[in-house]
Scaffold this motif. Sequence first.
Motif, PDB file in Angstrom:
ATOM      1  N   ASN A   1       0.797  -1.222   0.000  1.00 34.47           N
ATOM      2  CA  ASN A   1       0.000   0.000   0.000  1.00 34.47           C
ATOM      3  C   ASN A   1       0.831   1.275   0.000  1.00 34.47           C
ATOM      4  OD1 ASN A   1      -2.932  -0.643  -0.016  1.00 34.47           O
ATOM      5  ND2 ASN A   1      -2.264  -2.007   1.613  1.00 34.47           N
ATOM      6  N   ILE A   2       2.136   1.154  -0.120  1.00 34.79           N
ATOM      7  CA  ILE A   2       2.992   2.332  -0.241  1.00 34.79           C
ATOM      8  C   ILE A   2       2.860   2.838  -1.677  1.00 34.79           C
ATOM      9  CG2 ILE A   2       5.384   3.182  -0.259  1.00 34.79           C
ATOM     10  CD1 ILE A   2       5.964   1.143   1.980  1.00 34.79           C
ATOM     11  N   PRO A   3       2.411   4.066  -1.857  1.00 37.41           N
ATOM     12  CA  PRO A   3       2.238   4.596  -3.223  1.00 37.41           C
ATOM     13  C   PRO A   3       3.558   4.538  -4.011  1.00 37.41           C
ATOM     14  CG  PRO A   3       1.249   6.063  -1.605  1.00 37.41           C
ATOM     15  CD  PRO A   3       2.030   5.038  -0.832  1.00 37.41           C
ATOM     16  N   GLY A   4       3.500   3.917  -5.172  1.00 35.60           N
ATOM     17  CA  GLY A   4       4.678   3.831  -6.033  1.00 35.60           C
ATOM     18  C   GLY A   4       5.689   2.797  -5.609  1.00 35.60           C
ATOM     19  N   SER A   5       5.432   2.049  -4.579  1.00 28.85           N
ATOM     20  CA  SER A   5       6.266   0.980  -4.009  1.00 28.85           C
ATOM     21  C   SER A   5       7.442   1.525  -3.207  1.00 28.85           C
ATOM     22  CB  SER A   5       6.756  -0.001  -5.075  1.00 28.85           C
ATOM     23  OG  SER A   5       7.864   0.500  -5.782  1.00 28.85           O
ATOM     24  N   LEU A   6       7.914   0.723  -2.300  1.00 24.99           N
ATOM     25  CA  LEU A   6       9.013   1.123  -1.422  1.00 24.99           C
ATOM     26  C   LEU A   6      10.288   1.410  -2.210  1.00 24.99           C
ATOM     27  CD1 LEU A   6       9.956   1.589   1.477  1.00 24.99           C
ATOM     28  CD2 LEU A   6      10.544  -0.830   1.592  1.00 24.99           C
ATOM     29  N   LEU A   7      10.548   0.621  -3.244  1.00 25.75           N
ATOM     30  CA  LEU A   7      11.755   0.819  -4.049  1.00 25.75           C
ATOM     31  C   LEU A   7      11.558   1.841  -5.164  1.00 25.75           C
ATOM     32  CD1 LEU A   7      13.128  -2.833  -4.253  1.00 25.75           C
ATOM     33  CD2 LEU A   7      13.912  -0.970  -2.791  1.00 25.75           C
ATOM     34  N   SER A   8      10.373   2.387  -5.298  1.00 25.81           N
ATOM     35  CA  SER A   8      10.019   3.430  -6.247  1.00 25.81           C
ATOM     36  C   SER A   8       9.832   2.904  -7.673  1.00 25.81           C
ATOM     37  CB  SER A   8      11.053   4.565  -6.268  1.00 25.81           C
ATOM     38  OG  SER A   8      10.687   5.540  -7.210  1.00 25.81           O
ATOM     39  N   SER A   9       8.601   2.955  -8.113  1.00 27.98           N
ATOM     40  CA  SER A   9       8.277   2.500  -9.467  1.00 27.98           C
ATOM     41  C   SER A   9       9.012   3.312 -10.529  1.00 27.98           C
ATOM     42  CB  SER A   9       6.770   2.552  -9.695  1.00 27.98           C
ATOM     43  OG  SER A   9       6.281   3.855  -9.463  1.00 27.98           O
ATOM     44  N   GLN A  10       9.390   4.546 -10.204  1.00 28.07           N
ATOM     45  CA  GLN A  10      10.144   5.376 -11.156  1.00 28.07           C
ATOM     46  C   GLN A  10      11.539   4.810 -11.412  1.00 28.07           C
ATOM     47  OE1 GLN A  10       9.963   9.196  -9.233  1.00 28.07           O
ATOM     48  NE2 GLN A  10       8.092   9.755 -10.317  1.00 28.07           N
ATOM     49  N   LEU A  11      12.048   4.024 -10.482  1.00 25.59           N
ATOM     50  CA  LEU A  11      13.381   3.433 -10.622  1.00 25.59           C
ATOM     51  C   LEU A  11      13.311   1.951 -10.999  1.00 25.59           C
ATOM     52  CD1 LEU A  11      15.007   4.997  -7.427  1.00 25.59           C
ATOM     53  CD2 LEU A  11      15.284   5.768  -9.796  1.00 25.59           C
ATOM     54  N   CYS A  12      12.129   1.502 -11.359  1.00 25.73           N
ATOM     55  CA  CYS A  12      11.874   0.087 -11.607  1.00 25.73           C
ATOM     56  C   CYS A  12      12.895  -0.548 -12.561  1.00 25.73           C
ATOM     57  CB  CYS A  12      10.463  -0.087 -12.138  1.00 25.73           C
ATOM     58  SG  CYS A  12       9.941  -1.790 -12.296  1.00 25.73           S
ATOM     59  N   ASP A  13      13.091   0.052 -13.714  1.00 24.24           N
ATOM     60  CA  ASP A  13      14.016  -0.518 -14.702  1.00 24.24           C
ATOM     61  C   ASP A  13      15.439  -0.609 -14.163  1.00 24.24           C
ATOM     62  OD1 ASP A  13      11.969  -0.803 -16.533  1.00 24.24           O
ATOM     63  OD2 ASP A  13      12.378   1.116 -17.529  1.00 24.24           O
ATOM     64  N   LYS A  14      15.833   0.381 -13.386  1.00 29.19           N
ATOM     65  CA  LYS A  14      17.184   0.375 -12.815  1.00 29.19           C
ATOM     66  C   LYS A  14      17.346  -0.720 -11.772  1.00 29.19           C
ATOM     67  CE  LYS A  14      17.962   5.210 -13.821  1.00 29.19           C
ATOM     68  NZ  LYS A  14      18.153   6.555 -13.297  1.00 29.19           N
ATOM     69  N   TRP A  15      16.326  -0.905 -10.919  1.00 32.46           N
ATOM     70  CA  TRP A  15      16.394  -1.978  -9.926  1.00 32.46           C
ATOM     71  C   TRP A  15      16.470  -3.338 -10.613  1.00 32.46           C
ATOM     72  CZ3 TRP A  15      17.850  -1.247  -5.235  1.00 32.46           C
ATOM     73  CH2 TRP A  15      17.501  -0.108  -4.517  1.00 32.46           C
ATOM     74  N   VAL A  16      15.649  -3.524 -11.641  1.00 34.34           N
ATOM     75  CA  VAL A  16      15.598  -4.813 -12.338  1.00 34.34           C
ATOM     76  C   VAL A  16      16.941  -5.136 -12.997  1.00 34.34           C
ATOM     77  CG1 VAL A  16      14.516  -6.035 -14.266  1.00 34.34           C
ATOM     78  CG2 VAL A  16      13.104  -4.763 -12.676  1.00 34.34           C
ATOM     79  N   SER A  17      17.655  -4.119 -13.455  1.00 32.39           N
ATOM     80  CA  SER A  17      18.907  -4.369 -14.174  1.00 32.39           C
ATOM     81  C   SER A  17      20.129  -4.528 -13.255  1.00 32.39           C
ATOM     82  CB  SER A  17      19.168  -3.248 -15.182  1.00 32.39           C
ATOM     83  OG  SER A  17      19.423  -2.031 -14.509  1.00 32.39           O
ATOM     84  N   VAL A  18      19.988  -4.249 -11.974  1.00 33.49           N
ATOM     85  CA  VAL A  18      21.132  -4.328 -11.055  1.00 33.49           C
ATOM     86  C   VAL A  18      21.807  -5.695 -11.093  1.00 33.49           C
ATOM     87  CG1 VAL A  18      21.773  -4.409  -8.601  1.00 33.49           C
ATOM     88  CG2 VAL A  18      20.447  -2.503  -9.463  1.00 33.49           C
ATOM     89  N   MET A  19      21.025  -6.748 -11.062  1.00 38.08           N
ATOM     90  CA  MET A  19      21.614  -8.088 -10.979  1.00 38.08           C
ATOM     91  C   MET A  19      22.281  -8.533 -12.274  1.00 38.08           C
ATOM     92  SD  MET A  19      21.285  -8.657  -7.869  1.00 38.08           S
ATOM     93  CE  MET A  19      21.940 -10.300  -7.795  1.00 38.08           C
ATOM     94  N   ASP A  20      22.088  -7.789 -13.355  1.00 39.82           N
ATOM     95  CA  ASP A  20      22.740  -8.108 -14.625  1.00 39.82           C
ATOM     96  C   ASP A  20      24.133  -7.485 -14.709  1.00 39.82           C
ATOM     97  OD1 ASP A  20      20.463  -9.473 -15.430  1.00 39.82           O
ATOM     98  OD2 ASP A  20      19.599  -7.710 -16.388  1.00 39.82           O
ATOM     99  N   GLN A  21      24.493  -6.697 -13.722  1.00 40.90           N
ATOM    100  CA  GLN A  21      25.785  -6.014 -13.742  1.00 40.90           C
ATOM    101  C   GLN A  21      26.894  -6.969 -13.335  1.00 40.90           C
ATOM    102  OE1 GLN A  21      25.457  -2.263 -11.722  1.00 40.90           O
ATOM    103  NE2 GLN A  21      23.614  -1.733 -12.844  1.00 40.90           N
ATOM    104  N   GLY A  22      28.121  -6.484 -13.416  1.00 38.38           N
ATOM    105  CA  GLY A  22      29.319  -7.284 -13.170  1.00 38.38           C
ATOM    106  C   GLY A  22      29.393  -7.976 -11.833  1.00 38.38           C
ATOM    107  N   ASN A  23      30.473  -7.737 -11.121  1.00 34.07           N
ATOM    108  CA  ASN A  23      30.721  -8.438  -9.873  1.00 34.07           C
ATOM    109  C   ASN A  23      29.898  -7.861  -8.720  1.00 34.07           C
ATOM    110  OD1 ASN A  23      32.060  -6.116  -8.862  1.00 34.07           O
ATOM    111  ND2 ASN A  23      34.012  -6.802  -9.690  1.00 34.07           N
TER     112      ASN A  23
END
Length: 131
Positions: free
Chosen positions: A9-31
């Motif tokens: 129920n947190i508007p826009g989610s705790l991790l922020s929907s505006q940063l969604c693509d960036k959060w999703v891509s974190v695990m694809d990064q290097g080490n």
Amino acid sequence: SLDKDFLRNIPGSLLSSQLCDKWVSVMDQGNNEEKIKSIQRLIEQLPRANVVLLRYIFGVLHGIEMRSEENQMNAFNLAICIAPSLLWPPASSTPDIESEFTKKISSLVQFLTENCCRIFGEEINSLFGEI
């Protein structure tokens, strides 16, 4: 259930929907170091209230995970339970996209739980005092 309902129920989610693509891509990064630095940069972009809540959530998850031999809740199991409540895909997603998204966010939450002391600082161990 109460925690997950609160987080959903947190508007826009705790991790922020505006940063969604960036959060999703974190695990694809290097080490791991690169992932940690990327996560820290994303955390800096969140509202202060979100950061405070994240620290407490991951303090709790870390404490549970440290006792996983007793409670069977390792970082993977915790991530499966809590990840969908921290960030969700755009409303127009297909079931296949949602499934892939959930896997990526679960992987991220597992990484955050396993590395929370390096991400949030060692003081995260003492957020709740001696247990």
